[in-house]
Motif scaffolding. Structure first.
Motif, PDB file in Angstrom:
ATOM      1  N   PHE A 265       0.839  -1.201   0.000  1.00 47.59           N
ATOM      2  CA  PHE A 265       0.000   0.000   0.000  1.00 47.59           C
ATOM      3  C   PHE A 265       0.877   1.256   0.000  1.00 47.59           C
ATOM      4  O   PHE A 265       1.977   1.262   0.548  1.00 47.59           O
ATOM      5  N   HIS A 266       0.342   2.330  -0.600  1.00 52.22           N
ATOM      6  CA  HIS A 266       1.022   3.631  -0.551  1.00 52.22           C
ATOM      7  C   HIS A 266       0.613   4.398   0.701  1.00 52.22           C
ATOM      8  O   HIS A 266       1.320   5.309   1.131  1.00 52.22           O
ATOM      9  N   GLU A 267      -0.549   4.030   1.266  1.00 55.56           N
ATOM     10  CA  GLU A 267      -1.017   4.682   2.482  1.00 55.56           C
ATOM     11  C   GLU A 267      -0.290   4.090   3.690  1.00 55.56           C
ATOM     12  O   GLU A 267       0.132   2.940   3.684  1.00 55.56           O
ATOM     13  N   GLY A 268      -0.173   4.916   4.743  1.00 54.21           N
ATOM     14  CA  GLY A 268       0.452   4.426   5.964  1.00 54.21           C
ATOM     15  C   GLY A 268      -0.502   3.575   6.779  1.00 54.21           C
ATOM     16  O   GLY A 268      -1.680   3.909   6.932  1.00 54.21           O
ATOM     17  N   ILE A 269       0.000   2.453   7.294  1.00 58.17           N
ATOM     18  CA  ILE A 269      -0.804   1.546   8.133  1.00 58.17           C
ATOM     19  C   ILE A 269      -0.039   1.310   9.432  1.00 58.17           C
ATOM     20  O   ILE A 269       1.143   0.992   9.435  1.00 58.17           O
ATOM     21  N   TRP A 270      -0.774   1.490  10.547  1.00 55.04           N
ATOM     22  CA  TRP A 270      -0.175   1.370  11.884  1.00 55.04           C
ATOM     23  C   TRP A 270      -1.092   0.451  12.702  1.00 55.04           C
ATOM     24  O   TRP A 270      -2.269   0.756  12.905  1.00 55.04           O
ATOM     25  N   VAL A 271      -0.574  -0.702  13.196  1.00 52.82           N
ATOM     26  CA  VAL A 271      -1.379  -1.669  13.933  1.00 52.82           C
ATOM     27  C   VAL A 271      -0.914  -1.695  15.387  1.00 52.82           C
ATOM     28  O   VAL A 271       0.287  -1.779  15.662  1.00 52.82           O
ATOM     29  N   ILE A 272      -1.882  -1.618  16.316  1.00 55.38           N
ATOM     30  CA  ILE A 272      -1.566  -1.666  17.739  1.00 55.38           C
ATOM     31  C   ILE A 272      -2.430  -2.729  18.424  1.00 55.38           C
ATOM     32  O   ILE A 272      -3.465  -3.147  17.888  1.00 55.38           O
ATOM     33  N   ASP A 273      -1.990  -3.157  19.622  1.00 48.91           N
ATOM     34  CA  ASP A 273      -2.781  -4.142  20.365  1.00 48.91           C
ATOM     35  C   ASP A 273      -3.685  -3.432  21.371  1.00 48.91           C
ATOM     36  O   ASP A 273      -3.820  -2.201  21.353  1.00 48.91           O
ATOM     37  N   ASN A 274      -4.294  -4.192  22.285  1.00 51.21           N
ATOM     38  CA  ASN A 274      -5.249  -3.630  23.251  1.00 51.21           C
ATOM     39  C   ASN A 274      -4.604  -2.688  24.261  1.00 51.21           C
ATOM     40  O   ASN A 274      -5.296  -1.956  24.973  1.00 51.21           O
ATOM     41  N   ASN A 275      -3.298  -2.739  24.335  1.00 52.91           N
ATOM     42  CA  ASN A 275      -2.587  -1.852  25.260  1.00 52.91           C
ATOM     43  C   ASN A 275      -1.909  -0.693  24.548  1.00 52.91           C
ATOM     44  O   ASN A 275      -1.041  -0.033  25.126  1.00 52.91           O
ATOM     45  N   ALA A 276      -2.298  -0.482  23.302  1.00 47.99           N
ATOM     46  CA  ALA A 276      -1.777   0.608  22.472  1.00 47.99           C
ATOM     47  C   ALA A 276      -0.313   0.405  22.080  1.00 47.99           C
ATOM     48  O   ALA A 276       0.377   1.346  21.706  1.00 47.99           O
ATOM     49  N   ILE A 277       0.150  -0.863  22.149  1.00 48.77           N
ATOM     50  CA  ILE A 277       1.531  -1.169  21.773  1.00 48.77           C
ATOM     51  C   ILE A 277       1.590  -1.470  20.276  1.00 48.77           C
ATOM     52  O   ILE A 277       0.755  -2.214  19.741  1.00 48.77           O
ATOM     53  N   THR A 278       2.572  -0.931  19.599  1.00 48.25           N
ATOM     54  CA  THR A 278       2.720  -1.119  18.162  1.00 48.25           C
ATOM     55  C   THR A 278       3.158  -2.544  17.850  1.00 48.25           C
ATOM     56  O   THR A 278       4.165  -3.027  18.367  1.00 48.25           O
ATOM     57  N   THR A 279       2.373  -3.204  16.998  1.00 42.73           N
ATOM     58  CA  THR A 279       2.711  -4.568  16.575  1.00 42.73           C
ATOM     59  C   THR A 279       3.123  -4.620  15.108  1.00 42.73           C
ATOM     60  O   THR A 279       3.795  -5.575  14.696  1.00 42.73           O
ATOM     61  N   TYR A 280       2.738  -3.578  14.348  1.00 45.05           N
ATOM     62  CA  TYR A 280       3.134  -3.547  12.925  1.00 45.05           C
ATOM     63  C   TYR A 280       2.968  -2.130  12.377  1.00 45.05           C
ATOM     64  O   TYR A 280       2.002  -1.425  12.699  1.00 45.05           O
ATOM     65  N   VAL A 281       3.909  -1.732  11.566  1.00 50.11           N
ATOM     66  CA  VAL A 281       3.766  -0.523  10.739  1.00 50.11           C
ATOM     67  C   VAL A 281       4.341  -0.836   9.374  1.00 50.11           C
ATOM     68  O   VAL A 281       5.351  -1.560   9.270  1.00 50.11           O
ATOM     69  N   ASN A 282       3.680  -0.328   8.315  1.00 51.64           N
ATOM     70  CA  ASN A 282       4.279  -0.554   7.006  1.00 51.64           C
ATOM     71  C   ASN A 282       5.276   0.574   6.700  1.00 51.64           C
ATOM     72  O   ASN A 282       5.373   1.561   7.443  1.00 51.64           O
ATOM     73  N   LEU A 291      11.133   7.461  10.676  1.00 49.82           N
ATOM     74  CA  LEU A 291      11.676   6.435  11.578  1.00 49.82           C
ATOM     75  C   LEU A 291      11.820   5.110  10.837  1.00 49.82           C
ATOM     76  O   LEU A 291      11.203   4.889   9.799  1.00 49.82           O
ATOM     77  N   ALA A 292      12.602   4.210  11.423  1.00 51.69           N
ATOM     78  CA  ALA A 292      12.700   2.849  10.887  1.00 51.69           C
ATOM     79  C   ALA A 292      11.557   2.018  11.456  1.00 51.69           C
ATOM     80  O   ALA A 292      11.129   2.221  12.598  1.00 51.69           O
ATOM     81  N   GLN A 293      11.068   1.068  10.669  1.00 46.40           N
ATOM     82  CA  GLN A 293       9.978   0.210  11.146  1.00 46.40           C
ATOM     83  C   GLN A 293      10.373  -0.524  12.430  1.00 46.40           C
ATOM     84  O   GLN A 293       9.568  -0.631  13.359  1.00 46.40           O
ATOM     85  N   SER A 294      11.599  -1.000  12.465  1.00 44.68           N
ATOM     86  CA  SER A 294      12.049  -1.801  13.607  1.00 44.68           C
ATOM     87  C   SER A 294      12.041  -1.026  14.917  1.00 44.68           C
ATOM     88  O   SER A 294      11.744  -1.587  15.972  1.00 44.68           O
ATOM     89  N   GLU A 295      12.351   0.283  14.873  1.00 44.50           N
ATOM     90  CA  GLU A 295      12.406   1.048  16.115  1.00 44.50           C
ATOM     91  C   GLU A 295      11.023   1.455  16.623  1.00 44.50           C
ATOM     92  O   GLU A 295      10.875   1.877  17.766  1.00 44.50           O
ATOM     93  N   MET A 296      10.004   1.308  15.774  1.00 45.85           N
ATOM     94  CA  MET A 296       8.642   1.628  16.207  1.00 45.85           C
ATOM     95  C   MET A 296       7.950   0.429  16.873  1.00 45.85           C
ATOM     96  O   MET A 296       7.058   0.617  17.698  1.00 45.85           O
ATOM     97  N   LEU A 297       8.356  -0.784  16.498  1.00 52.05           N
ATOM     98  CA  LEU A 297       7.697  -1.977  17.029  1.00 52.05           C
ATOM     99  C   LEU A 297       7.913  -2.103  18.537  1.00 52.05           C
ATOM    100  O   LEU A 297       9.005  -1.877  19.043  1.00 52.05           O
TER     101      LEU A 297
END
Length: 324
Positions: A265-282, A291-297
């Motif tokens: 996707f060209h759009e940004g996607i940000w996935v978080i869990d029930n505690n608002a913790i980042t589990t995935y970003v494209n 930022l790098a994807q790895s430092e956001m997870l």
């Protein structure tokens, strides 16, 4: 004395025979006649003429009875001249004359063939069941709660990596369970003991003999006495490690396929869990933030909000989590 004994034997509903000191028949019950002689006349004839091949220990029991001893035999096989085979229990007892002399012996017997056949059939069924348990690798337990006695099959020990030659307490089994799973298992046991539900659950253990991590599933029931107190617990346990690993692998494959789709996707996607913790970003999302994807997870999405707005953001997130 002899006449009264004869009458007693003749009227008995049990297989009984009265003999003199030479082992000649003095009297027999109808059930003895039916069991051993059919329509043959026996009175006055010698017992060993009918059964010349009696086992030696039976003959010795007769002789011991003639010396005043009482001899018993339990669940012994027999074979009659007519080809009939079976099992019986027997007793040889001396009988006495009016002068308190041994007049002969009284032999009583009980045919237990049907009972023994059922016992043999049951043992065969249990043997087959044990083979099924071994083939399916199913551990079985039966816990007498009153006596604190637990009976386990061999596969139960194998699943837990325990030595069958050692005694193990209930706490020994609990200690094999991973610490984070232990409270949940205790809760399942407590609920089963109060009758709220049957005992069923999955948990992880470290096998005692090799320390390997294994997933086990257990299913059990609790029986209660007339006062409603738990008196017995029984059930089965089996290894589900391979199924768990397969499920995790399938989840990883699904997650990987979704990541590939999101990455396209060209759009940004940000996935978080029930505690608002980042589990995935494209990648487009991380590029927007520089930022790098790895430092956001593994980081909270709230940490990327301006400090003065974080309280509001957390409130909004909590409302969305509760479906408000």
């Amino acid at each position: 004395m002899v006449q009264s004994l004869k009458k007693f034997v003749e009227n008995s509903i049990f297989p009984i025979a009265l003999f003199d000191q030479e082992m000649n028949y003095l009297s027999i019950s109808s059930s003895w006649q039916k069991m051993f002689h059919g329509t043959e006349n026996t009175i006055g004839k010698n017992h060993y003429d009918f059964f010349p091949d009696l086992p030696r220990h039976w003959v010795e029991a007769h002789q011991a009875g003639l010396r005043g001893k009482i001899i018993r035999g339990l669940d012994e096989p027999y074979a009659l001249p007519n080809g009939k085979h079976g099992w019986h229990r027997w007793q040889v007892s001396p009988w006495y004359t009016e002068n308190n002399l041994i007049g002969g012996i009284l032999i009583s017997t009980e045919d237990v063939t049907l009972q023994k056949e059922r016992e043999i059939e049951l043992s065969l069924i249990l043997a087959r069941f044990e083979l099924v348990q071994q083939a399916a690798k199913i551990g079985v337990w039966d816990w007498d709660l009153r006596q604190s006695n637990m009976v386990l099959n061999a596969e139960y020990y194998t699943l837990h990596g325990l030595d069958t030659n050692e005694d193990h307490s209930f706490d020994d089994y609990l200690n094999l369970i991973l610490e984070e799973d232990r409270p949940r298992v205790r809760q399942m046991i407590e609920m089963a003991m109060t009758g709220e539900c049957d005992y069923e659950g999955e948990f992880r253990i470290h096998r005692k003999n090799d320390g390997k991590l294994r997933w086990l599933k257990t299913i059990g029931k609790v029986s209660f006495d007339e006062q409603g107190a738990p008196c017995r617990s029984y059930g089965a346990v089996y290894d589900i490690t391979e199924q768990k690993l397969l499920s995790l692998k399938q989840l990883e494959e699904v997650a990987e396929s979704y990541e590939k789709i999101f990455d396209s996707f060209h759009e940004g996607i940000w996935v978080i869990d029930n505690n608002a913790i980042t589990t995935y970003v494209n990648k487009p999302m991380s590029d927007m933030l520089g930022l790098a994807q790895s430092e956001m997870l593994g980081k909270s999405i709230i940490s990327y909000v301006e400090p003065e707005l974080r309280h509001l953001a957390m409130s909004k997130f909590s409302d969305r989590r509760e479906g408000i």
